[in-house]
Design a protein around this motif. Structure first.
Motif, PDB file in Angstrom:
ATOM      1  N   TRP A  50     -50.567  83.754  87.260  1.00 19.31           N
ATOM      2  CA  TRP A  50     -49.160  83.359  87.168  1.00 19.31           C
ATOM      3  C   TRP A  50     -48.264  84.594  87.239  1.00 19.31           C
ATOM      4  O   TRP A  50     -48.537  85.611  86.612  1.00 19.31           O
ATOM      5  CB  TRP A  50     -48.887  82.601  85.874  1.00 19.31           C
ATOM      6  CG  TRP A  50     -49.477  81.234  85.877  1.00 19.31           C
ATOM      7  CD1 TRP A  50     -50.600  80.842  85.226  1.00 19.31           C
ATOM      8  CD2 TRP A  50     -48.996  80.090  86.573  1.00 19.31           C
ATOM      9  NE1 TRP A  50     -50.841  79.519  85.478  1.00 19.31           N
ATOM     10  CE2 TRP A  50     -49.873  79.021  86.295  1.00 19.31           C
ATOM     11  CE3 TRP A  50     -47.902  79.856  87.402  1.00 19.31           C
ATOM     12  CZ2 TRP A  50     -49.687  77.747  86.821  1.00 19.31           C
ATOM     13  CZ3 TRP A  50     -47.718  78.576  87.917  1.00 19.31           C
ATOM     14  CH2 TRP A  50     -48.602  77.545  87.630  1.00 19.31           C
ATOM     15  N   ILE A  70     -45.633  75.956  91.102  1.00 20.85           N
ATOM     16  CA  ILE A  70     -44.458  76.299  90.295  1.00 20.85           C
ATOM     17  C   ILE A  70     -44.632  75.760  88.883  1.00 20.85           C
ATOM     18  O   ILE A  70     -45.094  74.629  88.693  1.00 20.85           O
ATOM     19  CB  ILE A  70     -43.193  75.685  90.936  1.00 20.85           C
ATOM     20  CG1 ILE A  70     -42.970  76.265  92.334  1.00 20.85           C
ATOM     21  CG2 ILE A  70     -41.979  75.899  90.049  1.00 20.85           C
ATOM     22  CD1 ILE A  70     -41.948  75.502  93.131  1.00 20.85           C
ATOM     23  N   TYR A 109     -39.757  78.792  97.395  1.00 23.24           N
ATOM     24  CA  TYR A 109     -38.514  79.462  97.027  1.00 23.24           C
ATOM     25  C   TYR A 109     -37.694  79.704  98.279  1.00 23.24           C
ATOM     26  O   TYR A 109     -38.203  80.232  99.272  1.00 23.24           O
ATOM     27  CB  TYR A 109     -38.809  80.789  96.332  1.00 23.24           C
ATOM     28  CG  TYR A 109     -37.560  81.522  95.911  1.00 23.24           C
ATOM     29  CD1 TYR A 109     -36.801  81.061  94.855  1.00 23.24           C
ATOM     30  CD2 TYR A 109     -37.149  82.660  96.568  1.00 23.24           C
ATOM     31  CE1 TYR A 109     -35.646  81.716  94.466  1.00 23.24           C
ATOM     32  CE2 TYR A 109     -35.995  83.339  96.185  1.00 23.24           C
ATOM     33  CZ  TYR A 109     -35.249  82.861  95.137  1.00 23.24           C
ATOM     34  OH  TYR A 109     -34.104  83.509  94.749  1.00 23.24           O
ATOM     35  N   TRP A 113     -35.392  77.124  93.942  1.00 22.69           N
ATOM     36  CA  TRP A 113     -36.739  76.611  94.113  1.00 22.69           C
ATOM     37  C   TRP A 113     -36.635  75.156  94.546  1.00 22.69           C
ATOM     38  O   TRP A 113     -35.829  74.401  93.992  1.00 22.69           O
ATOM     39  CB  TRP A 113     -37.509  76.699  92.803  1.00 22.69           C
ATOM     40  CG  TRP A 113     -37.854  78.099  92.430  1.00 22.69           C
ATOM     41  CD1 TRP A 113     -37.122  78.947  91.667  1.00 22.69           C
ATOM     42  CD2 TRP A 113     -39.023  78.815  92.806  1.00 22.69           C
ATOM     43  NE1 TRP A 113     -37.753  80.150  91.539  1.00 22.69           N
ATOM     44  CE2 TRP A 113     -38.940  80.097  92.231  1.00 22.69           C
ATOM     45  CE3 TRP A 113     -40.146  78.505  93.573  1.00 22.69           C
ATOM     46  CZ2 TRP A 113     -39.931  81.054  92.398  1.00 22.69           C
ATOM     47  CZ3 TRP A 113     -41.134  79.456  93.726  1.00 22.69           C
ATOM     48  CH2 TRP A 113     -41.020  80.714  93.145  1.00 22.69           C
ATOM     49  N   VAL A 158     -37.352  77.238  86.766  1.00 22.71           N
ATOM     50  CA  VAL A 158     -38.676  77.769  87.076  1.00 22.71           C
ATOM     51  C   VAL A 158     -38.870  79.071  86.307  1.00 22.71           C
ATOM     52  O   VAL A 158     -37.993  79.936  86.292  1.00 22.71           O
ATOM     53  CB  VAL A 158     -38.831  78.011  88.593  1.00 22.71           C
ATOM     54  CG1 VAL A 158     -40.147  78.708  88.906  1.00 22.71           C
ATOM     55  CG2 VAL A 158     -38.714  76.695  89.349  1.00 22.71           C
ATOM     56  N   TRP A 168     -44.685  81.290  88.896  1.00 22.00           N
ATOM     57  CA  TRP A 168     -45.248  80.730  90.119  1.00 22.00           C
ATOM     58  C   TRP A 168     -46.574  81.427  90.394  1.00 22.00           C
ATOM     59  O   TRP A 168     -46.866  82.474  89.840  1.00 22.00           O
ATOM     60  CB  TRP A 168     -44.294  80.891  91.302  1.00 22.00           C
ATOM     61  CG  TRP A 168     -44.041  82.322  91.695  1.00 22.00           C
ATOM     62  CD1 TRP A 168     -43.165  83.198  91.099  1.00 22.00           C
ATOM     63  CD2 TRP A 168     -44.682  83.049  92.727  1.00 22.00           C
ATOM     64  NE1 TRP A 168     -43.224  84.417  91.714  1.00 22.00           N
ATOM     65  CE2 TRP A 168     -44.153  84.362  92.730  1.00 22.00           C
ATOM     66  CE3 TRP A 168     -45.661  82.729  93.675  1.00 22.00           C
ATOM     67  CZ2 TRP A 168     -44.559  85.332  93.627  1.00 22.00           C
ATOM     68  CZ3 TRP A 168     -46.061  83.707  94.574  1.00 22.00           C
ATOM     69  CH2 TRP A 168     -45.508  84.981  94.547  1.00 22.00           C
TER      70      TRP A 168
END
Length: 77
Positions: free
Chosen positions: A14, A30, A42, A49, A60, A63
């Motif tokens: 992540w 996401i 994105y 996003w 968000v 990602w």
């Protein structure tokens, strides 16, 4: 087209949106502040996003790259 995983030295893969954003327009996984997980991308021009249907996703927080697709075994019949 998504390619291999990019973890930026994070073992879980992540990436915080505070640290980095996708460098090209491509589908990624996401994660939102509310714990939601979805696939989207994105838009750097609009700085938003979007999910796969074009709906804005907020807020968000992280990602990650999509995993590589499964390898298909040849049918040996």
């Amino acid at each position: 087209m998504c390619t291999g995983m990019t973890s930026f030295n994070r073992p879980d893969g992540w990436i915080s949106v505070k640290d980095n954003l996708p460098d090209t327009v491509r589908d990624v996984i996401i994660y939102t502040k509310w714990g939601g997980v979805c696939c989207g991308w994105y838009n750097p021009e609009l700085q938003v996003w979007l999910d796969l249907y074009g709906t804005t996703i907020r807020p968000v927080t992280h990602w990650r790259e999509l995993p590589d697709p499964p390898r298909m075994e040849e049918n040996k019949e």
